[in-house]
Design a protein around this motif. Sequence first.
Motif, PDB file in Angstrom:
ATOM      1  N   LYS A 194     -13.910 -36.101  25.117  1.00  0.00           N
ATOM      2  CA  LYS A 194     -13.534 -34.753  25.556  1.00  0.00           C
ATOM      3  C   LYS A 194     -14.684 -33.765  25.391  1.00  0.00           C
ATOM      4  O   LYS A 194     -14.859 -32.841  26.187  1.00  0.00           O
ATOM      5  N   LEU A 195     -15.488 -33.965  24.348  1.00  0.00           N
ATOM      6  CA  LEU A 195     -16.613 -33.061  24.088  1.00  0.00           C
ATOM      7  C   LEU A 195     -17.845 -33.387  24.940  1.00  0.00           C
ATOM      8  O   LEU A 195     -18.684 -32.521  25.169  1.00  0.00           O
ATOM      9  N   ALA A 196     -17.946 -34.647  25.389  1.00  0.00           N
ATOM     10  CA  ALA A 196     -19.155 -35.110  26.091  1.00  0.00           C
ATOM     11  C   ALA A 196     -19.557 -34.239  27.283  1.00  0.00           C
ATOM     12  O   ALA A 196     -20.719 -33.839  27.389  1.00  0.00           O
ATOM     13  N   PRO A 197     -18.639 -33.918  28.231  1.00  0.00           N
ATOM     14  CA  PRO A 197     -19.072 -33.095  29.365  1.00  0.00           C
ATOM     15  C   PRO A 197     -19.498 -31.696  28.952  1.00  0.00           C
ATOM     16  O   PRO A 197     -20.452 -31.131  29.528  1.00  0.00           O
ATOM     17  N   PHE A 198     -18.827 -31.119  27.943  1.00  0.00           N
ATOM     18  CA  PHE A 198     -19.203 -29.778  27.470  1.00  0.00           C
ATOM     19  C   PHE A 198     -20.559 -29.813  26.780  1.00  0.00           C
ATOM     20  O   PHE A 198     -21.340 -28.861  26.872  1.00  0.00           O
ATOM     21  N   SER A 199     -20.854 -30.940  26.101  1.00  0.00           N
ATOM     22  CA  SER A 199     -22.156 -31.103  25.473  1.00  0.00           C
ATOM     23  C   SER A 199     -23.270 -31.127  26.519  1.00  0.00           C
ATOM     24  O   SER A 199     -24.320 -30.498  26.338  1.00  0.00           O
ATOM     25  N   LYS A 200     -23.038 -31.835  27.619  1.00  0.00           N
ATOM     26  CA  LYS A 200     -24.045 -31.901  28.678  1.00  0.00           C
ATOM     27  C   LYS A 200     -24.217 -30.545  29.366  1.00  0.00           C
ATOM     28  O   LYS A 200     -25.330 -30.144  29.711  1.00  0.00           O
ATOM     29  N   MET A 201     -23.091 -29.837  29.572  1.00  0.00           N
ATOM     30  CA  MET A 201     -23.175 -28.482  30.135  1.00  0.00           C
ATOM     31  C   MET A 201     -23.971 -27.564  29.207  1.00  0.00           C
ATOM     32  O   MET A 201     -24.758 -26.723  29.668  1.00  0.00           O
ATOM     33  N   ALA A 202     -23.770 -27.747  27.896  1.00  0.00           N
ATOM     34  CA  ALA A 202     -24.493 -26.946  26.912  1.00  0.00           C
ATOM     35  C   ALA A 202     -25.997 -27.236  26.981  1.00  0.00           C
ATOM     36  O   ALA A 202     -26.819 -26.332  26.814  1.00  0.00           O
ATOM     37  N   ILE A 203     -26.347 -28.509  27.228  1.00  0.00           N
ATOM     38  CA  ILE A 203     -27.763 -28.874  27.381  1.00  0.00           C
ATOM     39  C   ILE A 203     -28.384 -28.119  28.549  1.00  0.00           C
ATOM     40  O   ILE A 203     -29.486 -27.566  28.443  1.00  0.00           O
ATOM     41  N   PHE A 204     -27.655 -28.060  29.661  1.00  0.00           N
ATOM     42  CA  PHE A 204     -28.170 -27.343  30.829  1.00  0.00           C
ATOM     43  C   PHE A 204     -28.299 -25.843  30.545  1.00  0.00           C
ATOM     44  O   PHE A 204     -29.241 -25.199  31.021  1.00  0.00           O
ATOM     45  N   LEU A 205     -27.373 -25.291  29.751  1.00  0.00           N
ATOM     46  CA  LEU A 205     -27.452 -23.876  29.379  1.00  0.00           C
ATOM     47  C   LEU A 205     -28.691 -23.614  28.524  1.00  0.00           C
ATOM     48  O   LEU A 205     -29.414 -22.629  28.744  1.00  0.00           O
ATOM     49  N   VAL A 206     -28.955 -24.508  27.573  1.00  0.00           N
ATOM     50  CA  VAL A 206     -30.146 -24.381  26.720  1.00  0.00           C
ATOM     51  C   VAL A 206     -31.412 -24.435  27.573  1.00  0.00           C
ATOM     52  O   VAL A 206     -32.343 -23.650  27.376  1.00  0.00           O
ATOM     53  N   ILE A 207     -31.436 -25.355  28.523  1.00  0.00           N
ATOM     54  CA  ILE A 207     -32.606 -25.486  29.405  1.00  0.00           C
ATOM     55  C   ILE A 207     -32.789 -24.219  30.235  1.00  0.00           C
ATOM     56  O   ILE A 207     -33.909 -23.714  30.400  1.00  0.00           O
TER      57      ILE A 207
END
Length: 333
Positions: A194-207
């Motif tokens: 459940k957290l995995a897609p939000f984690s990847k979205m967070a990576i894109f936000l950091v970038i």
Amino acid sequence: MLNRTNAFLQHWMPYLTPISVVLGVTIFSSLSSISYVVKWVFAFISFASCIGLNVKELRTTLTKPLPVIIGMLIIQGVLPFIAFVVGKALFNDDPYIIIGFVLAFTIPTGVITLMWVSIYGGNRAVTLAIILVNTLLSPILVPFTLNILVGAQVEMDIAGLMIGLLIMVVIPSLLGLLANQLLKNKHTSILSSKLAPFSKMAIFLVILINSAVVAPFFKQMDGKTIILAIIVFLMACFAYVTGFVIAKLFKWDDSVAISLMYNSGMRNTGVGAALAVSYFPASVAFPTVTAVLFQQFLASMAGKIISKYVEKKQKKIVLLQRNNIIMTKQKTF
């Protein structure tokens, strides 16, 4: 829905990461005003990444820890030193670029390394051990390495670097591992998915945010920045080759060699850029953000190249076995 979103983001990550850099430099350059949130966003990424790790896999590395030790020496010793030598030789007049170059190859390897190792048949246990050891020791190793190599050139906030790594990486990773142990396997896998897609979205936000911070350097591209980008790319390629070749010099099997290749070549560029933005002038972040452009692409290409190598090697072994069988039968008659 979440699983489909995660699969989509994972599949397109080699392309979405450079797109995020471009968007951060152009349309979303105003996001530089909220760079202070990066460390907290990355803390969530670290927690979400570690909660799904299977710590039980580490048992197989306890009896044979040498690949982990060698991997750590490559990541925190060999590659940072080479980065310093190359940076000093090419950018001696700009100490902040040298720091950025060294930082790009001193930051710890990331949990996403485990994904690529799993895809291309690497040794998960060795990879997991390197990730955990590298992550937990990063508040000591990263500032120490930077201080030894470039500390004489520029005054650094060593305490700030250590605290930043603790907040962004170590503490949330430990909390993730703790949650992993406290929850039953079924609940852990559900929460992790459940957290995995939000984690990847967070990576894109950091970038996006980190790219926005260094947008002025991308917008004022000159010969120096182009050369720097090329050198960062070549150095990243060299890191992949170094990990694989050293593993083969020790005569380890292909799975361990693939693990060392990815752990040497991939770095937690989000952490590196966040540290650069938080504790150094913006120019220090340029090499790390540049590495974001091609890191996932390089990971994909390295996997494809090594897969062809392993496939050819296996075909040769099968052919050799067939020839031996034929020769044995001929001798019998």
